[in-house]
Design an enzyme around this catalytic site. Sequence first.
Site, PDB file in Angstrom:
ATOM      1  N   LYS A  58      35.051  61.186  62.273  1.00  0.00           N
ATOM      2  CA  LYS A  58      33.938  60.247  62.070  1.00  0.00           C
ATOM      3  C   LYS A  58      34.427  59.118  61.168  1.00  0.00           C
ATOM      4  O   LYS A  58      35.262  59.337  60.288  1.00  0.00           O
ATOM      5  CB  LYS A  58      32.761  60.994  61.407  1.00  0.00           C
ATOM      6  CG  LYS A  58      31.624  60.107  60.896  1.00  0.00           C
ATOM      7  CD  LYS A  58      30.851  59.432  62.012  1.00  0.00           C
ATOM      8  CE  LYS A  58      29.744  58.510  61.449  1.00  0.00           C
ATOM      9  NZ  LYS A  58      29.151  57.675  62.519  1.00  0.00           N
ATOM     10  N   SER A  59      33.926  57.917  61.356  1.00  0.00           N
ATOM     11  CA  SER A  59      34.278  56.814  60.463  1.00  0.00           C
ATOM     12  C   SER A  59      33.915  57.190  59.032  1.00  0.00           C
ATOM     13  O   SER A  59      32.810  57.684  58.775  1.00  0.00           O
ATOM     14  CB  SER A  59      33.503  55.553  60.849  1.00  0.00           C
ATOM     15  OG  SER A  59      33.941  55.054  62.091  1.00  0.00           O
ATOM     16  N   CYS A  93      30.596  48.716  63.188  1.00  0.00           N
ATOM     17  CA  CYS A  93      29.448  49.593  62.959  1.00  0.00           C
ATOM     18  C   CYS A  93      28.154  48.785  63.035  1.00  0.00           C
ATOM     19  O   CYS A  93      27.974  47.840  62.266  1.00  0.00           O
ATOM     20  CB  CYS A  93      29.534  50.289  61.608  1.00  0.00           C
ATOM     21  SG  CYS A  93      28.102  51.360  61.385  1.00  0.00           S
ATOM     22  N   LEU A 134      26.245  55.899  59.403  1.00  0.00           N
ATOM     23  CA  LEU A 134      27.534  56.269  58.821  1.00  0.00           C
ATOM     24  C   LEU A 134      27.493  57.540  57.961  1.00  0.00           C
ATOM     25  O   LEU A 134      28.058  57.574  56.866  1.00  0.00           O
ATOM     26  CB  LEU A 134      28.043  55.059  58.008  1.00  0.00           C
ATOM     27  CG  LEU A 134      29.503  54.709  57.859  1.00  0.00           C
ATOM     28  CD1 LEU A 134      30.320  55.036  59.085  1.00  0.00           C
ATOM     29  CD2 LEU A 134      29.627  53.251  57.504  1.00  0.00           C
ATOM     30  N   SER A 145      21.183  55.391  65.484  1.00  0.00           N
ATOM     31  CA  SER A 145      21.297  54.629  64.246  1.00  0.00           C
ATOM     32  C   SER A 145      21.603  55.640  63.149  1.00  0.00           C
ATOM     33  O   SER A 145      20.767  55.929  62.294  1.00  0.00           O
ATOM     34  CB  SER A 145      20.014  53.860  63.938  1.00  0.00           C
ATOM     35  OG  SER A 145      20.214  53.085  62.767  1.00  0.00           O
ATOM     36  N   GLY A 172      32.183  59.975  74.156  1.00  0.00           N
ATOM     37  CA  GLY A 172      31.192  60.034  73.080  1.00  0.00           C
ATOM     38  C   GLY A 172      29.932  60.762  73.508  1.00  0.00           C
ATOM     39  O   GLY A 172      29.744  61.943  73.245  1.00  0.00           O
ATOM     40  N   THR A 173      29.058  60.046  74.227  1.00  0.00           N
ATOM     41  CA  THR A 173      27.756  60.601  74.613  1.00  0.00           C
ATOM     42  C   THR A 173      27.888  61.935  75.354  1.00  0.00           C
ATOM     43  O   THR A 173      27.152  62.889  75.077  1.00  0.00           O
ATOM     44  CB  THR A 173      26.999  59.571  75.487  1.00  0.00           C
ATOM     45  OG1 THR A 173      26.812  58.375  74.715  1.00  0.00           O
ATOM     46  CG2 THR A 173      25.646  60.095  75.932  1.00  0.00           C
TER      47      THR A 173
HETATM   48  O1  ERO Z   1      25.475  54.661  62.830  1.00  0.00           O
HETATM   49  C1  ERO Z   1      26.653  55.028  62.848  1.00  0.00           C
HETATM   50  O2  ERO Z   1      27.122  55.870  62.050  1.00  0.00           O
HETATM   51  C2  ERO Z   1      27.499  54.398  63.883  1.00  0.00           C
HETATM   52  N1  ERO Z   1      27.005  54.370  65.140  1.00  0.00           N
HETATM   53  C3  ERO Z   1      27.696  53.757  66.159  1.00  0.00           C
HETATM   54  O3  ERO Z   1      27.220  53.732  67.298  1.00  0.00           O
HETATM   55  N2  ERO Z   1      28.869  53.182  65.894  1.00  0.00           N
HETATM   56  C4  ERO Z   1      29.420  53.195  64.652  1.00  0.00           C
HETATM   57  O4  ERO Z   1      30.521  52.625  64.490  1.00  0.00           O
HETATM   58  C5  ERO Z   1      28.711  53.824  63.592  1.00  0.00           C
HETATM   59  C6  ERO Z   1      29.216  53.840  62.235  1.00  0.00           C
HETATM   60  C7  ERO Z   1      30.342  53.390  61.805  1.00  0.00           C
END
Ligand code: ERO
Length: 309
Positions: free
Chosen positions: A43-44, A127, A71, A68, A269-270
Amino acid sequence: MLRTYIADIALPSCLYNASGARCVTAAELDALAESAAGAILSKSCTPTYRAGNPLPRYYENEWGSFNSMGLPNEGYKYYAKYAAVRPHRDKPYFVSVSGLSLDDNLMMIEALGKTPPIDAIELNLSCPNVPGKPQTGYDMEHTNETLRQVAPLCLNKVWGVKLPPYFDIAHFNETAAILNQYPIHFVTCINSIGNALVIDPHSEQVVIKPRNGFGGLGGDYIKPTALANVRQFYTLLRPDIAIIGCGGVRTGIDAFEHILCGASAVQVGTALVREGTACFSRIEAELKTLMQQKGYYCIDDFKGKLKEL
Ligand code: ERO
């Protein structure tokens, strides 16, 4: 048959997870390590733990996903430490970085760059869901300045950027011209389509709580936009920059289409969120069957070879 390379990193399969999908906790990362995915991507991360936005913050329907998340993550040190203790150490491990400022990103990338068991860094410039923080990838000057300052920190690390979707030819050209100036190894196209609005006509309500219901769109909804971005950047970027496709990969045919447009690897992803890590062996089997039917032995046999009419 599905083996691929991102710079000098060998991936036993070209399919792996998109950042954000089932990759926040060590248990989720372990499951990716145990799966047929060709790599593991975190995860970021931000400098410290974030709980993320209020619930509900994820929604899906037959056409895709809508989020949403805001992060939510364990902080970069957690993902750095995980590198040394993960199972199946021969599987490449990538960390996604998404600081809320350039200084955050520089600090994390410097530290992660010196962490040898991390194979690559994906810097997220896209993001869409942090209130008050515009997407870096839509601000050309900020993107350029970010890459100028990050590049010297990545001299000994494979690194790349995750881009937002672009929709205008001028923006593809401008972004590619900036990216071509820096020693990046890969570009991931695309993040979710930001600031979409999904509503429920029965209840007359939005379907997620944060940001008045606005969020990022993923899944089948976005595949044509993802393919367009993969194709444009495959055409416009230096040939040594690998393109990683992301967006609407649910079946082997979807993965095939991304590779045909020029992707060297494809993120899921999805479909991963919906189906769990079993999606990798299923999509891989579908892709291999399609390749066999067409007489292709490896992905280089058709990578980038999309035909025009
Ligand atoms: O809301 C998030 O954590 C998020 N959702 C996304 O679709 N893309 C993102 O890059 C991201 C958070 C970095």
